[in-house]
Design an enzyme around this catalytic site. Structure first.
Site: not given
Lengths: 214, 422
Positions: B20, B23-26, B135
């Site tokens: 997590q 902004f994103a969850k995997v 990044d």
């Protein structure tokens, strides 16, 4: 504000003739709703390249395949004819998706085989006749600039008829066709388009305006 | 929707949460048809669409990702979306983050070098395709079950956590530890050069077990990065020091390129042996090859009428999806003898320093690329005596590299024997 919402929703529901609900198409094909939304982006591109009416005309189809809208090609003509299921001279979105679904890597081989048989049955008699086969071999050879003699084409056709027409009635029926495909699966190679598994990456605009509910 | 056990788009069954970010969850998920494991990254559209100019960037980046296919890059299978969310369906990499290995201390030089080689090759590969990462940081460096490095989120800089807050780059923990000096100081920096810098910081951490630029005061940290002020621990070998000096150069214009990194002696150590082995292998295949050429009179596969027909370009719908010159499979006709065609192909392969072999049966020539280079396979079909159709397609390796090889080297070299390309 209300007026804006109204206009906005009107715009969203206004679709060209032949448009079908992605949910319905997804339930009938191996595609997900998103893949159908992505295919709609491709469809929009193809169907507006010459005539901006949301339908793929023959010229637009040829332009996409050959970068040339007046290209003469028997096989492209046949594929167009097969895609145009309603036989009204244009490919609508639903026809486009249903026909392409046969080319999906997950579609069973017998569906691909049957599509191809109909494609080669130029006169629509239910058989691939000797003269149809000869016409197609001739068309391919002229396409590839190989100046082969009439006898040479005849020899190629004869050899194949001997191999495939096992009941010796001078034409290839669907059973004989299935046997040939079973022996020689590479014949179906054109019927599978690996790109169909990548359509969401190739046409990603839908991620922003997808209408799929959460 | 992405709760455990729910099914996405009737295709993926969602499993446990893997990670997590801000902004994103995997999530882990399984393809219901193939049974394959995948990782699904979920992002709220609200978060990204609010940032101006981001929507076009996302579309561009997804299309670019499609071109990337490399053993050290996490593969993006497909994207999905609902009204409020975007899902990125990616290769599931099972070995966890590379930096879990460093948390217990520095790595041995040989091990660090192996990861660095894989990292730089992945970065170089993307750069040659015009895609930069922008990044590179620990969370994006994963290991597969064989211990090979996989870089994730390549080309998806629009979606990186760091960029969204204010358009500037920060890492999730708020430190710019991996970020090049020019990135902090102005807009419109060169993402390719900035990636090189990040690779240097990563190499330093692998060898040292800690960051090159550290300061509890953020302003002082910026200053240190700006001047590339860092010290080598005493165990760093001279070769590693020389290389790092050239990578962690605060001036992006004089900073070393990925190409030059790959030519440096420290990077190449251990690779020379591999190359010698590969050469030895080729020598072994040569006698067999000559023997094969003696059998040149053997008949090649005779196509039946349906196989001939299926060669029509009018029946090749891949044209709807890609441009002609980008097709993976190419065909040409020739009125030369099959033996002459295959000999020509062998000759071209040798000139390109590829590993060439001919198959016993039929008329097939395999040209294998060295290392990660693309390979080509060619098969000669007889349509009629002395009329042949040659089908050439990719045989392993990367698609973009294959296309370049075909366009720049193989097609021009075949000119003499080709009647027409199809």
């Amino acid at each position: 504000m209300l007026a804006f919402v109204k206009r906005f929703s009107l715009k969203r529901t206004k679709h060209p003739r032949g448009y079908e609900d992605p949910q319905v198409l997804a339930s009938e094909t191996p595609f997900t709703v998103n893949e159908i939304e992505a295919l709609h982006n491709l469809f929009k591109k193809l169907s507006t390249s010459i005539i901006n009416d949301g339908l793929i005309h023959k010229e637009e189809f040829l332009l996409a395949l050959f970068r040339n809208s007046s290209m003469q090609n028997l096989f492209a003509d046949r594929v167009f004819y097969m895609f145009d299921r309603k036989r009204n001279g244009v490919i609508e979105f639903g026809e486009f998706v249903r026909s392409l679904s046969i080319f999906h890597p997950h579609t069973p081989e017998h569906e691909k085989s049957s599509f191809m048989f109909k494609l080669y049955d130029l006169d629509g008699t239910g058989f691939i006749q000797r003269h149809e086969l000869k016409k197609m071999v001739g068309a391919l050879l002229s396409e590839t600039d190989l100046g082969l003699s009439e006898e040479c084409i005849e020899a190629i056709v004869e050899q194949t008829m001997v191999e495939v027409d096992t009941n010796k009635d001078g034409k290839i029926d669907e059973e004989e066709w299935k046997e040939l495909v079973a022996k020689n699966p590479s014949i179906l190679k054109n019927m599978t388009l690996p790109y169909l598994k990548e359509v969401t990456l190739a046409f990603p605009s839908f991620v922003l305006d997808s209408e799929v509910d959460d | 929707m992405e709760k455990k056990g729910s099914v996405l788009m009737l295709r993926y069954e969602v499993g446990k949460l893997l990670g997590q970010g801000t902004f994103a969850k995997v999530y882990h998920a399984r393809n219901l048809i193939s049974g394959d494991s995948v990782a699904v990254k979920v992002i709220d559209k609200d978060r990204i669409i609010k940032v101006g100019g981001m929507t076009d960037q996302i579309k561009r980046e997804i299309s670019a990702m499609r071109l990337l296919s490399h053993p050290n890059i996490v593969h993006l299978h497909e994207v999905m979306a609902t009204k409020s969310k975007i899902y990125f369906v990616m290769e599931h990499v099972k070995g966890g983050e590379l930096f879990n290995q460093v948390s217990t201390g520095k790595l041995r030089e040989g091990v660090a070098r192996k990861y660095f080689q894989q990292l730089v090759r992945a970065v170089h590969y993307c750069h040659t395709l015009g895609v930069c990462h922008r990044d590179l940081k620990p969370e994006n460096l994963l290991l597969d079950e064989h211990g090979n490095l996989k870089v994730s989120d390549f080309g998806l800089s629009a979606l990186s956590d760091s960029k969204r807050q204010d358009g500037l780059l920060h890492t999730t923990c708020g430190t710019p530890a991996y970020v090049a000096p020019e990135v902090m100081s102005r807009n419109g920096y060169d993402g390719f050069k900035a990636d090189v810098w990040s690779c240097g910081v990563i190499l330093f951490v692998l060898l040292a077990g800690y960051l090159p630029f550290r300061d509890s005061n953020l302003i002082d940290l910026y200053k240190k990065i700006g001047k590339a002020e860092f010290k080598f621990p005493n165990w760093f070998a001279p070769g590693a020091r020389r290389l790092l000096k050239r990578i962690l150069d605060p001036n992006p214009n004089t900073r070393i390129s990925t190409e030059k990194i790959m030519q440096s002696s420290w990077f190449r150590k251990g690779l020379e042996e591999e190359k010698d082995n590969a050469d030895a292998e080729t020598d072994d295949t040569e006698p067999m090859l000559l023997k094969d050429c003696d059998k040149a009179k053997k008949q090649c596969i005779n196509l039946n009428a349906f196989e001939i027909i299926s060669l029509s370009t009018g029946f090749d719908l891949s044209g709807l999806f890609e441009k002609g010159e980008e097709k993976e499979e190419m065909r040409f006709t020739s009125n030369r003898e099959a033996s002459e065609i295959t000999e020509k192909l062998v000759e071209i392969g040798r000139e390109l320093k590829m590993k060439v072999s001919k198959k016993e049966e039929g008329w097939r020539v395999k040209m294998e690329g060295r290392k990660e280079g693309a390979g080509v396979e060619a098969e000669v079909f007889e349509i009629a005596p002395s009329f042949h159709m040659v089908v050439m397609k990719k045989n392993g390796g990367d698609t973009a590299e294959y296309k370049r090889l075909m366009k720049e080297s193989i097609r021009p070299a075949l000119m003499d024997i080709v009647l027409a390309w199809h």
